[in-house]
Scaffold this motif. Structure first.
Motif, mmCIF file in Angstrom:
data_model
loop_
_atom_site.group_PDB
_atom_site.id
_atom_site.type_symbol
_atom_site.label_atom_id
_atom_site.label_comp_id
_atom_site.label_asym_id
_atom_site.label_seq_id
_atom_site.Cartn_x
_atom_site.Cartn_y
_atom_site.Cartn_z
ATOM 1 N N ILE A 134 -12.119 10.119 -5.704
ATOM 2 C CA ILE A 134 -11.548 9.481 -4.513
ATOM 3 C C ILE A 134 -10.795 8.222 -4.950
ATOM 4 O O ILE A 134 -11.291 7.439 -5.768
ATOM 5 N N VAL A 135 -9.598 8.043 -4.397
ATOM 6 C CA VAL A 135 -8.809 6.836 -4.644
ATOM 7 C C VAL A 135 -8.683 6.073 -3.328
ATOM 8 O O VAL A 135 -8.255 6.645 -2.317
ATOM 9 N N VAL A 136 -9.068 4.810 -3.341
ATOM 10 C CA VAL A 136 -8.962 3.968 -2.146
ATOM 11 C C VAL A 136 -7.753 3.049 -2.291
ATOM 12 O O VAL A 136 -7.649 2.297 -3.258
ATOM 13 N N ILE A 137 -6.850 3.141 -1.316
ATOM 14 C CA ILE A 137 -5.641 2.314 -1.315
ATOM 15 C C ILE A 137 -5.632 1.484 -0.035
ATOM 16 O O ILE A 137 -5.335 1.993 1.047
ATOM 17 N N GLU A 138 -5.940 0.250 -0.138
ATOM 18 C CA GLU A 138 -6.024 -0.687 0.984
ATOM 19 C C GLU A 138 -7.086 -0.267 2.012
ATOM 20 O O GLU A 138 -7.011 0.811 2.586
ATOM 21 N N GLY A 173 0.812 -1.213 0.000
ATOM 22 C CA GLY A 173 0.000 0.000 0.000
ATOM 23 C C GLY A 173 0.842 1.258 0.000
ATOM 24 O O GLY A 173 0.535 2.229 -0.691
ATOM 25 N N LYS A 174 1.910 1.250 0.772
ATOM 26 C CA LYS A 174 2.815 2.410 0.831
ATOM 27 C C LYS A 174 3.451 2.673 -0.529
ATOM 28 O O LYS A 174 3.493 3.817 -1.002
ATOM 29 N N GLN A 175 3.914 1.607 -1.161
ATOM 30 C CA GLN A 175 4.553 1.746 -2.464
ATOM 31 C C GLN A 175 3.576 2.264 -3.515
ATOM 32 O O GLN A 175 3.904 3.149 -4.315
#
Length: 365
Positions: free
Chosen positions: A227-231, A128-130
């Motif tokens: 909106i972007v959902v990342i994990e 997720g960080k990457q």
């Protein structure tokens, strides 16, 4: 004493009012002061207000309690944004529950041309960080303003990555501007004031209580173009933000993850239910939002032969200057109500003057 701000603060604290009724009252009377000075009978006759709410307004007399708040706002150089102010985030006006008063500190334009909200889990993985850092790095060339909630995890990663890539970034808080939560993000918040800002609907002294976060999430959802959902887990706050964004007719994107990873269960659910578009990189967002390099057009000859209304002509004039434009930007640039813009767009499409594209974008034919 700032009398306008005094009445505006009071309007947010009157029992039985809330954001929806406050918006109705402001549309009817124009200013907060006019609302408090209106006859009870006139207030009660407004649709959605009624006798109880009208009584609480006319009986309200605790204005003195807001003097300390005004002193704090002035001392801390906070910018109060009332819903009728030009600097108020215009995208929020399309939400039925837009907060009547916001408190802002920073230098980013809250009506910036391109605004992306990034949300996700507080307990992110390296994956997720990457993804988050790479996404923002690749968006940097498109001068996007990054919006998030300054929470642990993906929020913090998004803000840091925006700062690193010289992008404006705004944190929407679930408490007053007299504190930073979590406290570990004080240094990041200080940097954001120089390269973005901090925004909240809550007065000073408001604690980051659990029930404030869904309220904060609705501002994140409506402040952005997408909106972007990342994990996110299936019950994460990020899913609430995504659901709200869908309700506000915003574009929602999500990065997929392993079906066995609970931190991606929410993203996979949104994609499976067609509540978010699957993306794998920044280019997917750029293409969907039509944010590629645009070339100004010459005046459309077709429109010269049509009998356009004033509203239709405003939209055509704007589209003559760009390759394409998002509907929220049309609201902002025309100054028209959402219903007026929608009606004008429909008529222009029927006359084959404009065409609609994915991502709620429009361009001249």
């Amino acid at each position: 004493m700032n009398n306008d701000l005094l009445y505006q603060l009071a309007l947010t604290q009157v029992p039985h009012i809330g954001d929806v009724r406050a918006k109705t009252l402001i549309e009817a009377f124009g200013t907060a002061e006019a609302i408090f000075k209106a006859p009870k009978r006139k207030l009660a006759l407004l649709e959605g207000i009624g006798e109880v709410a009208a009584t609480t307004i006319t009986n309200f007399d605790d204005f003195k309690s807001f003097e300390a708040e005004i002193a704090f706002i002035e001392k801390a150089h906070i910018q109060p944004l009332f819903i009728t102010d030009a600097a108020y985030p215009q995208r929020l006006l399309n939400s039925y529950d837009a907060p009547p008063l916001l408190f802002y500190k920073g230098n980013a334009d809250l009506n910036y041309n391109k605004m992306i909200g990034i949300v996700g889990t507080r307990s992110n993985s390296d994956y997720g960080k990457q993804i988050c850092e790479t996404l923002i790095q690749d968006l940097a060339a498109h001068e996007v303003c990054i919006i998030s909630g300054l929470a642990f995890g993906i929020d913090t990663i998004a803000h840091k990555a925006a700062l690193k890539n010289n992008l404006k970034t705004v944190g929407v808080l679930a408490h007053g501007l007299d504190k930073i939560y979590p406290a570990q993000n004080k240094n990041i918040a200080a940097d954001m004031l120089m390269q973005g800002g901090l925004l909240t609907e809550f007065r000073s002294g408001t604690l980051p209580d659990r029930h404030n976060f869904p309220s904060r999430n609705r501002i994140v959802a409506s402040l952005c173009d997408a909106i972007v959902v990342i994990e996110s887990s299936e019950k994460g706050g990020s899913l609430i933000t995504a659901e709200l964004a869908n309700g506000y007719n915003k574009d929602v994107f999500a990065f997929p993850g392993k079906v066995t990873d609970q931190r991606s269960a929410g993203c996979n659910y949104l994609i499976k239910q067609n509540k978010a578009a699957l993306i794998t990189n920044a280019q997917d967002i750029i293409d969907a939002m039509n944010w590629g390099k645009s070339v100004p057009k010459t005046t459309s000859q077709r429109s010269l032969f049509l009998d356009l209304t004033d509203d239709e002509q405003k939209i055509v004039t704007i589209l003559n200057e760009v390759e394409s434009i998002h509907i929220d930007q049309l609201y902002l640039k025309t100054g028209l109500s959402s219903s007026s813009v929608a009606n004008a767009l429909l008529m222009l499409e029927m006359q084959a003057v404009i065409t609609s594209m994915p991502g709620k974008m429009y361009k001249l034919c």
